[in-house]
Design an enzyme around this catalytic site. Structure first.
Site, short mmCIF file in Angstrom:
data_model
loop_
_atom_site.label_atom_id
_atom_site.label_comp_id
_atom_site.label_asym_id
_atom_site.label_seq_id
_atom_site.Cartn_x
_atom_site.Cartn_y
_atom_site.Cartn_z
CE LYS A 7 -7.31 0.10 6.51
NZ LYS A 7 -8.29 0.27 5.27
CG ASP B 172 0.56 -2.20 6.10
OD1 ASP B 172 -0.31 -2.60 7.02
OD2 ASP B 172 0.54 -1.75 5.07
CB CYS C 18 -3.53 3.24 -1.52
SG CYS C 18 -4.87 4.55 -1.16
CG HIS D 201 -1.75 0.78 1.34
ND1 HIS D 201 -1.70 2.47 1.64
CD2 HIS D 201 -3.40 0.86 1.33
CE1 HIS D 201 -2.97 2.81 1.80
NE2 HIS D 201 -3.98 2.02 1.52
N1 PLP Z 1 -1.63 -0.52 4.50
C1 PLP Z 1 -2.56 -1.26 3.90
C2 PLP Z 1 -2.21 -2.76 3.51
C3 PLP Z 1 -3.89 -0.96 3.81
O1 PLP Z 1 -4.93 -1.65 3.20
C4 PLP Z 1 -4.18 0.38 4.38
C5 PLP Z 1 -5.60 0.97 4.32
O2 PLP Z 1 -6.37 0.65 3.39
C6 PLP Z 1 -3.05 1.17 5.13
C7 PLP Z 1 -1.93 0.62 5.28
C8 PLP Z 1 -3.41 2.56 5.68
O3 PLP Z 1 -4.26 2.38 6.78
P1 PLP Z 1 -5.02 3.74 7.39
O4 PLP Z 1 -5.44 4.44 6.21
O5 PLP Z 1 -5.92 3.38 8.14
O6 PLP Z 1 -3.69 4.37 8.18
#
Ligand code: PLP
Length: 419
Positions: free
Chosen positions: A239, A213, A377, A136
């Site tokens: 999430k 992550d 993203c 991401h």
């Molecule tokens: N990493 C992954 C794999 C994600 O799917 C997301 C959000 O969709 C994030 C990081 C970022 O999370 P946040 O927007 O809650 O900080």
């Protein structure tokens, strides 16, 4: 609520009843455009059970005060509740000490914290940070920022056509300059569950620090950071059926202690003069300013809720949803599923010949079906598969088989519209 199928019995397991569980989520009872909501955008954010909504309401009605500072009754109660959630998260992640749990705004802030602070501690010009193709943007851009500040370089582990990491290539990338390996536990765009334990073991042959992550993992599978062997683990409350604005960074105590602060302000200091300041102990060194107290309490309620449903039941039900969705979608002419890893969470990304993913999303939306369409993203990943965007249905334990069937029927309808 009224079940979406006439006979829901077939979806009831001895200890898990999806229709019972749905009763806990008020939003799942609403309609959109006059149709029952079918919420399949759980990778973007999950819905909240009443237990979480109530915990936040109760906190504001009965306890609200600033923490750590006041000597009065409410402040002490709020501090106790806040710190109790830290211990809950410690247990939830299998961490050794509660001081290893840092509260942040979310995964993005957790990764920025670790990239900026650990990066300043570890990285020298010519050093290498290894990422994977399926990251991401939140696990790419913070590393780019620290690499451009320190002169370190990013190296990328490729993936195969199924969306699995190429571990032989990873092994070839590892060398004494590899200081940090940062990877996602579960891909938000493909659903791939990465073999984190194996990656850690390989990274440790060159003494690299491993940052995971976990944004997409915690809602689907139990996580034990000691078993994984990683050094940092990040996730977001929203999430995990909890509130927005709260996240976690777990880190090994000795690394957190060695790292410089990420932000300055109240709460994170021991002493301040105009000449210099000294820092509070971990985790407070990394929690500058008034934290999101109500959100932490909501996160605690979310963790309790998920554990009460149980990861065994969640895993079994979601595997059945994934299998049904994959089978139903894979047979639709012109539809290509992107991401067919052997180890996969309940996420189905797909493209449809001649139809833009945004059109799929818009048409499904009119039938009350919420999916996501776009690059998720993960632009480098989209490039890897030669697409600009995909449509993505992502499931949670409160989704039903009839919702999966409605998705497949909705996609058939999209084809009719475009034929
Ligand atoms: N990493 C992954 C794999 C994600 O799917 C997301 C959000 O969709 C994030 C990081 C970022 O999370 P946040 O927007 O809650 O900080």
């Amino acid at each position: 609520m009224t079940p979406l199928v006439s006979s829901p019995e077939q979806y009831r397991k001895a200890d898990f009843d999806v229709y019972r569980v749905r009763e806990d989520f008020p939003i799942l009872h609403r309609e959109v455009y006059g149709k029952p909501l079918i919420y399949l955008d759980n990778a973007a954010t999950t819905q909240k059970p009443r237990a979480v909504i109530e915990a936040i309401r109760r906190y504001y009605e009965e306890t609200n005060a600033n923490i750590h500072r006041g000597l009065h009754f409410l402040s002490e109660r709020a501090t106790e509740q806040y710190e109790a959630v830290r211990r809950k998260i410690q247990e939830f992640l299998g961490a050794s000490e509660s001081c290893e749990v840092v509260f942040t705004r979310g995964t993005t802030e957790s990764i920025n914290l670790v990239a900026s602070s650990l990066g300043r501690l570890l990285l020298q010009p010519g050093d290498e940070v290894v990422l994977t193709t399926m990251e991401h943007h939140s696990n790419i851009v913070p590393w780019q920022l620290i690499c451009s500040a320190t002169g370190a370089k990013i190296r990328v582990v490729p993936i195969n056509d199924c969306g699995e990491l190429c571990l032989e290539d990873f092994e070839r990338l590892l060398n004494p300059r590899t200081k940090i390996v940062a990877l996602t536990h579960v891909s938000n765009a493909l659903g791939t569950v990465n073999p984190v334990h194996q990656v850690v073991q390989m990274a440790k042959t060159v003494n690299a620090t491993v940052v995971v992550d976990g944004a997409q993992a915690v809602s689907h599978l139990p996580v034990d950071v000691r078993q994984l062997g990683c050094d940092f683990y990040a996730f977001s409350g929203h999430k995990l059926f909890g509130p927005t604005g709260i996240g976690v960074l777990w880190g090994r105590a000795e690394l957190l202690e060695a790292m410089p602060p990420y932000q300055g302000g109240g709460e994170m200091i021991r002493t301040v003069t105009f000449e210099e300041s000294t820092w509070a102990k971990i985790p407070h060194k990394f929690e500058a300013g008034t934290p999101p107290i109500a959100e932490v309490i909501g996160l605690g309620a979310a963790v309790d809720y998920v554990l009460q449903v149980g990861y065994a039941a969640i895993g079994e039900h979601e595997a059945a949803l994934l299998e049904r969705a994959t089978r139903a979608l894979a047979t639709i002419p012109g539809l290509r599923i992107i991401g067919n890893a052997r180890e996969k969470a309940a996420v189905v990304s797909f493209v449809l010949e001649g139809v833009h993913p945004h059109d799929i999303g818009t048409i499904l939306d009119r039938d009350g079906i919420a999916i996501r369409a776009g690059h998720h993203c993960a632009q480098p990943l989209m490039q890897r598969f030669g697409v600009a965007a995909t449509a993505r249905a992502s499931f949670a334990f409160y989704n039903t088989f009839s919702e999966v069937d409605a998705l497949a029927a909705g996609v058939e309808k999209v084809i009719e519209v475009f034929s």
